[in-house]
Design a protein around this motif. Structure first.
Motif, PDB file in Angstrom:
ATOM      1  N   LEU A 492      -2.959   2.991  -0.426  1.00  0.00           N
ATOM      2  CA  LEU A 492      -2.300   3.792   0.605  1.00  0.00           C
ATOM      3  C   LEU A 492      -3.039   3.784   1.937  1.00  0.00           C
ATOM      4  O   LEU A 492      -2.562   4.386   2.895  1.00  0.00           O
ATOM      5  CB  LEU A 492      -2.160   5.235   0.122  1.00  0.00           C
ATOM      6  N   LEU A 493      -4.192   3.117   2.010  1.00  0.00           N
ATOM      7  CA  LEU A 493      -4.988   3.110   3.234  1.00  0.00           C
ATOM      8  C   LEU A 493      -4.465   2.091   4.233  1.00  0.00           C
ATOM      9  O   LEU A 493      -3.921   1.056   3.844  1.00  0.00           O
ATOM     10  CB  LEU A 493      -6.452   2.800   2.900  1.00  0.00           C
ATOM     11  N   PRO A 494      -4.647   2.339   5.532  1.00  0.00           N
ATOM     12  CA  PRO A 494      -4.307   1.321   6.532  1.00  0.00           C
ATOM     13  C   PRO A 494      -5.393   0.264   6.611  1.00  0.00           C
ATOM     14  O   PRO A 494      -6.460   0.396   6.001  1.00  0.00           O
ATOM     15  CB  PRO A 494      -4.207   2.131   7.823  1.00  0.00           C
ATOM     16  N   GLU A 495      -5.146  -0.766   7.376  1.00  0.00           N
ATOM     17  CA  GLU A 495      -6.133  -1.819   7.598  1.00  0.00           C
ATOM     18  C   GLU A 495      -6.680  -1.678   9.014  1.00  0.00           C
ATOM     19  O   GLU A 495      -5.909  -1.633   9.981  1.00  0.00           O
ATOM     20  CB  GLU A 495      -5.516  -3.196   7.403  1.00  0.00           C
ATOM     21  N   THR A 496      -7.995  -1.603   9.146  1.00  0.00           N
ATOM     22  CA  THR A 496      -8.626  -1.364  10.447  1.00  0.00           C
ATOM     23  C   THR A 496      -9.453  -2.543  10.934  1.00  0.00           C
ATOM     24  O   THR A 496     -10.140  -2.412  11.948  1.00  0.00           O
ATOM     25  CB  THR A 496      -9.541  -0.132  10.356  1.00  0.00           C
ATOM     26  N   THR A 497      -9.403  -3.671  10.250  1.00  0.00           N
ATOM     27  CA  THR A 497     -10.201  -4.821  10.657  1.00  0.00           C
ATOM     28  C   THR A 497      -9.759  -5.317  12.021  1.00  0.00           C
ATOM     29  O   THR A 497      -8.576  -5.595  12.242  1.00  0.00           O
ATOM     30  CB  THR A 497     -10.071  -5.943   9.619  1.00  0.00           C
ATOM     31  N   LEU A 498     -10.724  -5.420  12.948  1.00  0.00           N
ATOM     32  CA  LEU A 498     -10.502  -5.929  14.300  1.00  0.00           C
ATOM     33  C   LEU A 498      -9.450  -5.139  15.059  1.00  0.00           C
ATOM     34  O   LEU A 498      -8.751  -5.665  15.933  1.00  0.00           O
ATOM     35  CB  LEU A 498     -10.101  -7.419  14.254  1.00  0.00           C
ATOM     36  N   GLU A 510      -0.546   7.526  13.845  1.00  0.00           N
ATOM     37  CA  GLU A 510       0.264   6.314  14.008  1.00  0.00           C
ATOM     38  C   GLU A 510      -0.226   5.143  13.168  1.00  0.00           C
ATOM     39  O   GLU A 510       0.388   4.078  13.180  1.00  0.00           O
ATOM     40  CB  GLU A 510       0.287   5.908  15.481  1.00  0.00           C
ATOM     41  N   GLN A 511      -1.321   5.313  12.442  1.00  0.00           N
ATOM     42  CA  GLN A 511      -1.821   4.244  11.581  1.00  0.00           C
ATOM     43  C   GLN A 511      -0.920   4.114  10.360  1.00  0.00           C
ATOM     44  O   GLN A 511      -0.646   5.104   9.683  1.00  0.00           O
ATOM     45  CB  GLN A 511      -3.260   4.529  11.153  1.00  0.00           C
ATOM     46  N   ARG A 512      -0.507   2.898  10.082  1.00  0.00           N
ATOM     47  CA  ARG A 512       0.434   2.658   8.997  1.00  0.00           C
ATOM     48  C   ARG A 512      -0.189   1.717   7.972  1.00  0.00           C
ATOM     49  O   ARG A 512      -1.013   0.859   8.295  1.00  0.00           O
ATOM     50  CB  ARG A 512       1.736   2.070   9.532  1.00  0.00           C
ATOM     51  N   ARG A 513       0.254   1.903   6.753  1.00  0.00           N
ATOM     52  CA  ARG A 513      -0.220   1.060   5.657  1.00  0.00           C
ATOM     53  C   ARG A 513       0.447  -0.305   5.727  1.00  0.00           C
ATOM     54  O   ARG A 513       1.685  -0.401   5.782  1.00  0.00           O
ATOM     55  CB  ARG A 513       0.090   1.712   4.322  1.00  0.00           C
ATOM     56  N   PRO A 514      -0.311  -1.403   5.759  1.00  0.00           N
ATOM     57  CA  PRO A 514       0.297  -2.742   5.760  1.00  0.00           C
ATOM     58  C   PRO A 514       0.854  -3.069   4.384  1.00  0.00           C
ATOM     59  O   PRO A 514       0.538  -2.404   3.396  1.00  0.00           O
ATOM     60  CB  PRO A 514      -0.882  -3.655   6.119  1.00  0.00           C
ATOM     61  N   PRO A 515       1.714  -4.087   4.279  1.00  0.00           N
ATOM     62  CA  PRO A 515       2.239  -4.472   2.965  1.00  0.00           C
ATOM     63  C   PRO A 515       1.124  -4.946   2.050  1.00  0.00           C
ATOM     64  O   PRO A 515       0.078  -5.429   2.494  1.00  0.00           O
ATOM     65  CB  PRO A 515       3.229  -5.594   3.282  1.00  0.00           C
ATOM     66  N   LEU A 516       1.348  -4.778   0.761  1.00  0.00           N
ATOM     67  CA  LEU A 516       0.333  -5.151  -0.217  1.00  0.00           C
ATOM     68  C   LEU A 516       0.040  -6.639  -0.173  1.00  0.00           C
ATOM     69  O   LEU A 516      -1.095  -7.075  -0.225  1.00  0.00           O
ATOM     70  CB  LEU A 516       0.794  -4.743  -1.617  1.00  0.00           C
TER      71      LEU A 516
END
Length: 577
Positions: A492-498, A510-516
């Motif tokens: 359920l976590l978002p991705e914050t890389t770069l 506004e941070q959204r979870r990317p697709p698996l």
């Protein structure tokens, strides 16, 4: 120019040699902080390697005398008194005091100072729990200080307070005084660690954030590795504590200079302190060697709100949905990574020297975990690396839980080291991940809650030692189950890389979870533009001269076609003669 673009520009961010300089300036203080943290175990050597002692059971008449025990057994004293039929004095005799061990780095410890053995042995893990409680209080209190008064103010304040408290620990005259001063000393150390971590994240751009954080963490490992050598040089626990405090005092004097530890421009601008934010950006530009025109640079900053600064309380996080969810998940994984570590380190005691092997192996594995994060996280992403580390931790723990009595000793050691390395990677990555999903206005207090959750997990180790490791099996089962269950929540976590750091609570929401799984590109569903695409087998740019020529030819044909008269279905009238 938006705020994020301004902060990541050459004058607002770090460039050139600035990332290395930032890693050194925010990493060097971690070495004495680490030494002060792990010195708690050396001051209480009974936690790692209990010194030889002879505790006589109650009512023992013929208890053998320990060679270094100055007290004679109760039966002997009764014989000398002529009262053979009288009651034994064994229950009234003080226990044999612990003696120094030449294989240990310290000749004396708190245990030998106040005789914390036999019936008073429970005070040893209790003091260790008290020290960790001080770190928890420091994370919670100085986290709010970071968000209200600034990162630099919290760092300098905690460092200055740690010096007199550190000397007070070395001058303690009783166990109660030692426990109290050690608790307050741990609180100030936690404040310095937290403020350094938050400022480091906010002074780095997305490309350098992971590298600078991990390079700085190596100083923490260096302090842990150098501590036994310092202990061997000092010999006495009071001298060791005084030497560590003196190092903290020297660091406090040097890091008083703002150029070594500048205030976070991101926090100043996020809290609408425009003038101070301009000064911080100007200082960063000078340190990066960039010449700027202030009228062009600060044109957008003048449009920010004027008046009093706007601060946010950590309680506002509980009113959010996405930020609260992310903080809860990462706090849970940090708690698991720190708490389950005792399940692996407990298996290291039978191997190697009874002090040095269980001490140095976790430190080396932590360095390997940091190296793994440096090489893998930016390539595969925060979420994928955290998921892999959590699965590895849970599987290693379950294998040890179910098969320890059937495995050979080298397999038990291998699974323990693997689980230890994975759990350390999970803890370090969870804290970094939390710092990247928390907004700037509440990053100090929010990250303080995350680190406090990790300290609560570590608190389970001394609490188990109070009862002589009773309940260890249940502890192992609970944390192994938590590690497996946390795998579902990591999805359920978002991705914050770069990606840029969020500054306001709205940015955090506004941070959204990317697709698996990343969607596969299907060529059949893409728009086919023959005029703008290169032919197969040719390595031409789609916007090259040939493509442009074909586009011009097609346009001319369309124009010629539109110039012809339109054909209608109405009959043409005959011309009259």
């Amino acid at each position: 120019m938006p705020l994020e673009a301004l902060l990541l520009s050459p004058w607002g961010g770090v460039s050139g040699r600035a990332p290395l300089r930032l890693a050194l300036s925010t990493g060097l203080p971690l070495a004495p902080l680490s030494a002060a943290f792990f010195a708690g175990g050396l001051l209480l050597l009974a936690l790692l390697a209990p010194p030889p002692l002879a505790c006589r059971p109650q009512g023992a008449h013929n208890a053998s005398r320990h060679p270094s025990c100055p007290f004679q057994a109760g039966g002997d004293e009764g014989g000398r008194g002529g009262g053979g039929g009288g009651p034994s004095n064994a229950s009234r005799d003080p226990p044999c005091p612990p003696t120094g061990d030449p294989t240990l780095p310290l000749r004396t410890s708190v245990v030998t100072q106040w005789g914390l053995v036999c019936s008073d042995h429970w005070k040893v893990p209790l003091e260790q729990a008290t020290f960790l409680l001080g770190w928890i209080l420091g994370y919670l209190s100085f986290g709010s200080t970071c968000d209200r008064f600034g990162r630099r103010t919290a760092f300098v304040t905690s460092f200055i307070l740690s010096v007199p408290l550190g000397f007070a620990v070395s001058l303690a005259t009783s166990y109660a005084m030692f426990a109290l001063t050690h608790l307050l000393f741990g609180a100030t150390l936690a404040g310095a660690f937290l403020s350094l971590y938050v400022a480091r994240l906010e002074l780095c751009g997305p490309p350098h954030r992971l590298t600078v954080t991990m390079l700085s963490s190596f100083f923490w490992v260096a302090g842990e590795l150098l501590l036994p050598g310092l202990a061997v040089a000092c010999k006495e626990w009071r001298l060791l504590q005084a030497a560590i405090t003196l190092t903290l005092a020297l660091m406090a004097l040097c890091w008083w200079c703002p150029s070594l530890f500048p205030e976070s421009a991101r926090w100043l601008l996020a809290t609408h302190q425009t003038e101070k934010g301009k000064a911080a950006l100007r200082s960063l530009a000078e340190s990066n060697g960039v010449q700027i025109e202030e009228e062009q640079l600060f044109a957008e900053l003048d449009n920010l709100s004027e008046g009093e600064p706007k601060y946010s309380s950590v309680w506002k996080v509980f009113c959010t949905r996405v930020v609260w969810k992310n903080s809860l998940i990462l706090g849970f994984t940090t708690f698991i990574g720190s708490g389950i570590r005792h399940s692996f380190t407990r298996n290291l005691a039978p191997f190697g020297p009874r002090f040095y092997f269980p001490y140095f192996l976790p430190a080396v594995s932590e360095a390997l975990a940091l190296l793994f994060l440096c090489l893998a996280v930016d390539r595969f992403g925060r979420r994928a690396a955290l998921l892999f580390g959590t699965i590895l931790t849970g599987v290693s723990s379950l294998l040890l839980l179910a098969l320890t009595q059937y495995l050979k000793s080298w397999l038990v050691l291998s699974f323990s080291v693997l689980g230890l390395l994975a759990s350390q990677a999970v803890s370090a990555l969870s804290v970094l991940f939390a710092g990247e999903v928390l907004p700037t206005v509440v990053r100090g207090a929010g990250l303080g809650l995350i680190l406090a959750a990790g300290a609560v997990g570590s608190l389970s180790t001394p609490l188990l030692d109070i009862h002589d490791s009773r309940g260890f099996f249940l502890h192992h089962v609970v944390f192994a189950s938590f590690a497996i269950l946390s795998v579902l929540s990591i999805m359920l976590l978002p991705e914050t890389t770069l990606k840029p750091l969020p500054d306001s609570l709205r940015d955090g929401e506004e941070q959204r979870r990317p697709p698996l799984f990343r969607p596969r590109r299907r060529s059949g569903r893409q728009d086919h533009l023959p005029l703008l695409s290169a032919r197969s087998g040719e390595h031409h740019h789609p916007y090259g001269p040939e493509s442009y020529a074909r586009l011009v030819t097609a346009t001319q044909k369309m124009q010629l076609g539109s110039a012809r008269p339109a054909v209608t279905s109405e009959p043409v009238p005959k011309q009259e003669l």
